[in-house]
Design a protein around this motif. Structure first.
Motif, short mmCIF file in Angstrom:
data_model
loop_
_atom_site.label_atom_id
_atom_site.label_comp_id
_atom_site.label_asym_id
_atom_site.label_seq_id
_atom_site.Cartn_x
_atom_site.Cartn_y
_atom_site.Cartn_z
N UNK A 136 7.38 -2.45 13.40
CA UNK A 136 7.09 -3.52 12.45
C UNK A 136 7.62 -3.14 11.07
N UNK A 137 7.74 -4.13 10.22
CA UNK A 137 8.08 -3.92 8.81
C UNK A 137 7.08 -4.67 7.95
N UNK A 138 6.94 -4.20 6.69
CA UNK A 138 5.99 -4.82 5.78
C UNK A 138 6.57 -4.71 4.37
N UNK A 139 6.80 -5.84 3.68
CA UNK A 139 7.39 -5.78 2.34
C UNK A 139 6.39 -5.27 1.31
N UNK A 140 6.84 -4.41 0.41
CA UNK A 140 5.99 -3.89 -0.67
C UNK A 140 6.79 -3.88 -1.96
N UNK A 141 6.11 -3.57 -3.04
CA UNK A 141 6.78 -3.47 -4.34
C UNK A 141 6.23 -2.31 -5.13
N UNK A 142 6.27 -1.11 -4.54
CA UNK A 142 5.72 0.05 -5.23
C UNK A 142 5.61 1.24 -4.29
N UNK A 143 4.62 2.07 -4.54
CA UNK A 143 4.45 3.31 -3.78
C UNK A 143 3.42 3.13 -2.67
N UNK A 144 3.62 3.86 -1.58
CA UNK A 144 2.70 3.84 -0.44
C UNK A 144 2.16 5.24 -0.22
N UNK A 145 0.85 5.35 0.05
CA UNK A 145 0.20 6.64 0.23
C UNK A 145 -0.66 6.63 1.49
N UNK A 146 -0.80 7.81 2.08
CA UNK A 146 -1.73 8.01 3.19
C UNK A 146 -3.03 8.54 2.59
N UNK A 147 -4.06 7.70 2.56
CA UNK A 147 -5.36 8.07 2.02
C UNK A 147 -6.39 7.96 3.14
N UNK A 148 -6.95 9.09 3.52
CA UNK A 148 -7.93 9.10 4.62
C UNK A 148 -7.39 8.42 5.87
N UNK A 149 -6.08 8.52 6.11
CA UNK A 149 -5.49 7.95 7.31
C UNK A 149 -5.10 6.50 7.20
N UNK A 150 -5.38 5.87 6.06
CA UNK A 150 -5.02 4.48 5.86
C UNK A 150 -3.89 4.36 4.84
N UNK A 151 -3.11 3.31 4.96
CA UNK A 151 -2.00 3.09 4.05
C UNK A 151 -2.50 2.35 2.82
N UNK A 152 -2.34 2.97 1.66
CA UNK A 152 -2.72 2.36 0.39
C UNK A 152 -1.46 2.09 -0.42
N UNK A 153 -1.36 0.91 -0.98
CA UNK A 153 -0.19 0.50 -1.74
C UNK A 153 -0.53 0.41 -3.21
N UNK A 154 0.16 1.17 -4.04
CA UNK A 154 0.01 1.08 -5.49
C UNK A 154 1.20 0.27 -6.00
N UNK A 155 0.91 -0.97 -6.39
CA UNK A 155 1.96 -1.89 -6.80
C UNK A 155 1.65 -2.41 -8.20
N UNK A 156 1.98 -1.60 -9.21
CA UNK A 156 1.70 -1.98 -10.58
C UNK A 156 0.23 -2.13 -10.83
N UNK A 157 -0.20 -3.33 -11.18
CA UNK A 157 -1.61 -3.59 -11.49
C UNK A 157 -2.40 -4.04 -10.27
N UNK A 158 -1.92 -3.70 -9.07
CA UNK A 158 -2.60 -4.08 -7.84
C UNK A 158 -2.70 -2.88 -6.91
N UNK A 159 -3.86 -2.69 -6.32
CA UNK A 159 -4.06 -1.67 -5.31
C UNK A 159 -4.48 -2.37 -4.02
N UNK A 160 -3.73 -2.14 -2.95
CA UNK A 160 -3.98 -2.81 -1.67
C UNK A 160 -4.11 -1.76 -0.59
N UNK A 161 -5.10 -1.93 0.29
CA UNK A 161 -5.26 -1.07 1.46
C UNK A 161 -4.97 -1.91 2.69
N UNK A 162 -4.13 -1.36 3.58
CA UNK A 162 -3.75 -2.06 4.81
C UNK A 162 -4.61 -1.59 5.98
N UNK A 163 -5.07 -2.53 6.76
CA UNK A 163 -5.91 -2.22 7.91
C UNK A 163 -5.04 -1.88 9.11
N UNK A 164 -5.34 -0.80 9.84
CA UNK A 164 -4.58 -0.49 11.05
C UNK A 164 -4.89 -1.46 12.17
#
Length: 431
Positions: A403-431
């Motif tokens: 799969x692919x997923x569009x983002x606009x910033x940095x992606x991190x592995x936090x406690x096994x989940x993907x967290x996206x830091x995109x400027x003034x937005x923080x998003x966590x993706x559900x597996x």
């Protein structure tokens, strides 16, 4: 000759290669996850992800509608984690504010954010939140505080010169405003030890090891009880694993890696092995991957070893005349190596078994070219990479993009989940 046929247990500049049982490696690296298990922070720091087998969905988002005082051009970051709680930091004007967030829902646990000003907040190992407040003008009085479950501040000391915090047992490691002084203090202000460094210092506490990396390129591993050097090096970097600490040197191109065992949380000051003319391949991984450096880099093809962090002994190696000398990507419990034709092979770090192969990437699709991507993390079945514009997940066993997923910033592995830091937005993706 294929990479599959040249996986070897042969000497490669590191003594006799030992075959280590998969069960022992799994216990050391902590990479096998049963359904429903969560990934620890330390495992996540080594690139272990939950099973993102299909395209993820947005689990929760924090932005200027949910974070009081956040402006549209502010940044939102995950400052620290403790089990199911995450400390989220964001700018409000020129100062930092902190909120405690339920990692599963994104809901704010505190009644109001903590304004730390030019200070910082962090968890200690006991799960207490400490905040060094330096507002200078309006806001709470300067000092060190504990924060209650509801977010109220309980002042402990008048200390007001801390710019960064790292939790350590029931105490905190403080970094002063110049970043030259590092000290360990109890929550009521008792100084257990204090150190002054020759350049700005950044401490971290991972895998139970306290490391200070300095802006002049030097590094130290500290005894957490005394603050004394367990080991120190110049022009070096330190990488921790649960069973060993690796110190990488590169003086004038003469690269080497020293191995220091960790036993019951204690780092051995003496190196048990030095891998000469080799360097640690960058990327989050559960086991170290070494490649040739210095004079050996003149070879016609790549050679890589996966090693035991406690001993420096090679667990397995790959050596193939068609193997590229670049673009190897360790990623969680996996590693992918590139061939000269730009195709790839995925291997298990624990066992060295070939999981699958990828064809050469299509031209005109840089977001799907692992040569140009960084590892976010991986499970046994999925490896996720990013270029800052897109997440691309590969299914190594089939050699396909899952799969692919569009983002606009940095992606991190936090406690096994993907967290996206995109400027003034923080998003966590559900597996």
């Amino acid at each position: 000759m294929s990479i599959r046929s040249t996986l070897a247990r042969l000497p490669f500049g590191m003594g006799t290669v030992a075959a280590v049982g998969a069960v022992a490696l799994v216990a050391t690296a902590g990479v096998v996850l049963m359904p429903g298990d969560s990934v620890s922070s330390d495992d996540a720091a080594h690139g272990v992800l939950e099973e993102y087998t299909s395209a993820p969905t947005e689990q929760w988002t924090l932005d200027d509608t949910s974070l009081p005082g956040l402006t549209g051009d502010g940044d939102v970051t995950i400052a620290d984690v403790h089990r199911g709680d995450w400390l989220v930091s964001y700018t409000a004007g020129i100062r930092r504010q902190y909120v405690l967030v339920d990692a599963n829902t994104g809901s704010l646990r505190w009644d109001a954010p903590v304004n730390a000003g030019f200070g910082a907040c962090a968890f200690n190992t006991a799960g207490q939140v400490g905040c060094a407040v330096r507002t200078r003008t309006d806001g709470p009085d300067n000092g060190f505080y504990l924060v209650s479950d509801s977010g109220s501040l309980e002042r402990q000391t008048n200390e007001s010169d801390t710019s960064a915090l790292v939790g350590l047992a029931t105490d905190f490691v403080h970094v002063n405003s110049t970043r030259y002084q590092v000290s360990r203090r109890t929550i009521d202000g008792e100084v257990r030890w204090s150190r002054t460094f020759a350049s700005a210092a950044t401490p971290s506490y991972t895998d139970g090891v306290l490391v200070v990396q300095n802006t002049d390129g030097s590094a130290q591993v500290l005894d957490p009880l005394t603050g004394d050097d367990v080991l120190a090096c110049r022009t070096c970097t330190v990488q921790t694993y649960p069973t060993g600490v690796l110190v990488s040197h590169d003086p004038l191109g003469r690269a080497s890696v020293d191995f220091h065992p960790v036993v019951n949380g204690v780092v051995d000051a003496d190196s048990v092995h030095t891998a000469r003319s080799q360097s640690l391949v960058s990327g989050p991984s559960t086991l170290p991957v070494l490649g040739a450096a210095g004079d050996q880099s003149m070879e016609t093809h790549g050679r890589y070893q996966v090693v035991d962090p406690a001993t420096g002994d090679a667990l397995w190696q790959v050596n193939d005349k068609e193997l590229s000398k670049v673009h190897t990507r360790p990623c969680g419990p996996l590693v992918t190596v590139a061939r000269k034709d730009r195709s790839r092979v995925f291997l298990s770090l624990a066992e060295g078994t070939v999981i699958g192969e990828l064809p050469p990437p299509a031209f005109g699709d840089p977001s799907a070219d692992i040569d140009k991507l960084a590892c976010v993390g991986a499970s046994d079945d999925i490896a996720v990479f990013t270029d800052g514009n897109q997440l691309t997940a590969y299914r190594p066993s089939t050699g396909s993009v899952a799969w692919t997923y569009p983002i606009g910033g940095a992606a991190y592995d936090i406690d096994g989940r993907i967290a996206l830091q995109q400027g003034s937005t923080l998003t966590v993706l559900a597996p």
